[in-house]
Design a protein around this motif. Structure first.
Motif, short mmCIF file in Angstrom:
data_model
loop_
_atom_site.label_atom_id
_atom_site.label_comp_id
_atom_site.label_asym_id
_atom_site.label_seq_id
_atom_site.Cartn_x
_atom_site.Cartn_y
_atom_site.Cartn_z
N ARG A 7 0.83 -1.21 0.00
CA ARG A 7 0.00 0.00 0.00
C ARG A 7 0.86 1.25 0.00
NH1 ARG A 7 -3.10 -3.08 3.63
NH2 ARG A 7 -2.15 -2.05 5.43
N MET A 8 1.93 1.24 0.82
CA MET A 8 2.80 2.41 0.88
C MET A 8 3.48 2.66 -0.47
SD MET A 8 2.39 3.70 3.86
CE MET A 8 0.68 3.13 3.64
N ARG A 9 3.89 1.60 -1.11
CA ARG A 9 4.54 1.75 -2.42
C ARG A 9 3.55 2.29 -3.45
NH1 ARG A 9 9.16 -0.87 -4.32
NH2 ARG A 9 10.65 -1.43 -2.68
N ARG A 10 2.32 1.81 -3.42
CA ARG A 10 1.32 2.31 -4.37
C ARG A 10 1.04 3.80 -4.15
NH1 ARG A 10 -1.20 -2.78 -3.45
NH2 ARG A 10 -2.63 -1.86 -1.91
N GLN A 11 1.20 4.25 -2.90
CA GLN A 11 1.01 5.67 -2.59
C GLN A 11 2.24 6.51 -2.90
OE1 GLN A 11 -0.34 6.04 1.49
NE2 GLN A 11 -1.90 4.45 1.22
N GLY A 12 3.28 5.86 -3.43
CA GLY A 12 4.50 6.59 -3.78
C GLY A 12 5.43 6.84 -2.63
N LYS A 13 5.23 6.15 -1.52
CA LYS A 13 6.08 6.33 -0.35
C LYS A 13 7.42 5.62 -0.54
CE LYS A 13 2.86 8.30 2.33
NZ LYS A 13 2.96 9.67 2.87
N THR A 14 8.49 6.23 -0.05
CA THR A 14 9.80 5.60 0.00
C THR A 14 9.97 4.96 1.37
OG1 THR A 14 10.74 7.21 -1.54
CG2 THR A 14 12.29 5.98 -0.15
N ILE A 15 10.16 3.65 1.40
CA ILE A 15 10.24 2.91 2.65
C ILE A 15 11.69 2.78 3.09
CG2 ILE A 15 9.75 0.72 3.82
CD1 ILE A 15 7.48 0.30 1.76
N ALA A 16 11.99 3.29 4.27
CA ALA A 16 13.31 3.12 4.89
C ALA A 16 13.17 2.08 6.00
CB ALA A 16 13.82 4.44 5.45
N PHE A 17 14.15 1.19 6.08
CA PHE A 17 14.04 0.03 6.96
C PHE A 17 15.28 -0.11 7.84
CE2 PHE A 17 14.35 -4.86 7.06
CZ PHE A 17 13.64 -4.95 8.25
N VAL A 18 15.04 -0.28 9.15
CA VAL A 18 16.12 -0.52 10.11
C VAL A 18 15.84 -1.84 10.82
CG1 VAL A 18 17.32 0.30 12.16
CG2 VAL A 18 16.54 1.95 10.45
N PRO A 19 16.55 -2.92 10.45
CA PRO A 19 16.35 -4.19 11.14
C PRO A 19 17.23 -4.28 12.39
CG PRO A 19 17.68 -4.51 9.17
CD PRO A 19 17.42 -3.04 9.28
N THR A 20 16.66 -4.71 13.52
CA THR A 20 17.42 -4.83 14.76
C THR A 20 17.00 -6.09 15.51
OG1 THR A 20 15.90 -3.78 16.37
CG2 THR A 20 17.19 -2.31 14.95
N MET A 21 17.76 -6.40 16.56
CA MET A 21 17.35 -7.45 17.49
C MET A 21 16.83 -6.85 18.79
SD MET A 21 19.73 -10.78 16.88
CE MET A 21 21.17 -10.26 17.81
N GLY A 22 16.51 -5.56 18.77
CA GLY A 22 15.91 -4.94 19.92
C GLY A 22 16.91 -4.52 20.97
N PHE A 23 16.40 -4.24 22.18
CA PHE A 23 17.17 -3.67 23.28
C PHE A 23 17.88 -2.41 22.76
CE2 PHE A 23 20.05 -3.69 26.99
CZ PHE A 23 19.12 -3.95 27.98
N LEU A 24 17.08 -1.49 22.27
CA LEU A 24 17.59 -0.34 21.53
C LEU A 24 18.43 0.58 22.39
CD1 LEU A 24 14.38 0.63 19.50
CD2 LEU A 24 16.18 -1.01 18.89
N HIS A 25 19.49 1.11 21.78
CA HIS A 25 20.35 2.10 22.41
C HIS A 25 20.56 3.25 21.43
CE1 HIS A 25 23.50 0.39 19.93
NE2 HIS A 25 23.35 -0.79 20.52
N GLU A 26 21.41 4.21 21.80
CA GLU A 26 21.61 5.39 20.96
C GLU A 26 22.13 5.05 19.57
OE1 GLU A 26 20.80 8.53 21.46
OE2 GLU A 26 19.91 8.05 23.41
N GLY A 27 22.88 3.96 19.46
CA GLY A 27 23.33 3.54 18.15
C GLY A 27 22.17 3.19 17.24
N HIS A 28 21.21 2.43 17.76
CA HIS A 28 20.02 2.11 16.97
C HIS A 28 19.23 3.37 16.61
CE1 HIS A 28 20.44 -1.82 19.28
NE2 HIS A 28 20.49 -2.21 18.02
N LEU A 29 19.12 4.28 17.58
CA LEU A 29 18.35 5.49 17.32
C LEU A 29 19.00 6.33 16.22
CD1 LEU A 29 17.33 6.59 20.95
CD2 LEU A 29 16.23 4.96 19.38
#
Length: 273
Positions: A7-29
């Motif tokens: 749906r996002m692609r059909r709306q012309g949105k550019t999807i940015a993706f950040v894959p993680t294993m969680g327990f987020l810290h400043e590096g992930h942010l």
């Protein structure tokens, strides 16, 4: 997730993706900030991938903080938090894996022989599910980034792979979810990784071009702390990860050191003045 991305692609949105294993810290942010700058629909995944852990590694005890992570994602303006169950990604009878021929046979791959097969497999699956235009990975896991870039090229993924700089704590320690394993008294030993990289950079700035001399100096510095056990200290080509004998061009210095029960990795580019 796939239907949403469609749906996002059909709306012309550019999807940015950040894959993680969680327990987020400043590096992930910082990865999420990069994602926001390079896309208008930001997806964060949290999945502790079982196929990249070998027997005896910390899969069962890997730190988790889902509610805190979800709040951090909301605060960072994440549009979608994708947190699949392992049974959803690896159904009974699953038998398809992505393996690279050369890049995993260096650095961490020597000590964790099945690790990068698991990494490449889950990232390929996540790419097919999230359908991003751009994906962002941290340069602290430099070998992982190299593996994913190679896989994306080889498998013709129409995705821009971006690396984001290492984020360090005020004393220089590279941020990692596994830093929580460190005891307070082990902090000086943990800092030996960063100090050895700074020493290497100083040696190169002073005119040293021999990899062996730089590696020896780094190993001696790290070994001066009783809590450390070195897996590797290497100077290598940043594209192929092959060892380099002389710094006749920009080189990657990478190391992995066990401090107590915690395995730490770090790296730095070395460039002659």
């Amino acid at each position: 997730m796939q239907a949403h991305s469609d749906r996002m692609r059909r709306q012309g949105k550019t999807i940015a993706f950040v894959p993680t294993m969680g327990f987020l810290h400043e590096g992930h942010l910082s990865l999420l900030e990069t994602g926001k700058a390079h896309g208008d629909h930001l997806v964060l995944s949290i999945f502790v991938n079982p196929t990249q852990f070998a027997a005896g590694e910390d899969f069962a005890s890997y730190p988790k903080s889902f509610e805190k992570d979800a709040q951090a994602a909301e605060n960072q303006g994440v549009d979608v938090l994708f947190a699949p169950e392992a049974t959803g990604l690896y159904e009974p009878g699953y038998e398809t894996y992505v393996s690279l021929e050369s890049l995993p046979n260096h650095l961490c791959g020597i000590f964790r022989p099945a690790h990068f097969r698991g990494v490449a497999t889950v990232v390929a699956k996540l790419f097919n599910i999230v359908k991003p235009h751009v994906a962002i990975f941290g340069e602290k896991d430099f070998q992982q980034l190299a593996v994913i870039r190679r896989m994306a090229r080889d498998m013709n993924f129409d995705i821009k792979i971006m690396g984001a700089p290492i984020v360090r704590e005020p004393d220089g320690l590279a941020m990692s979810s596994r830093n929580t394993y460190l005891k307070p008294e082990q902090r000086p030993a943990a800092l030996s990784l960063y100090k050895s990289l700074v020493l290497a950079r100083q040696m190169v700035a002073a005119g040293e071009t021999g990899a062996a001399a730089i590696i020896e100096a780094a190993r001696n510095l790290i070994a001066g702390f009783s809590d450390t056990a070195i897996d590797y200290v290497a100077i290598c080509d940043p594209d192929t990860l092959d060892d380099m004998d002389s710094l006749d061009r920009p080189a990657l210095m990478a190391l992995a050191v066990r401090v107590g029960t915690c395995r730490l990795i770090d790296n730095m580019m070395l460039v002659r003045p």
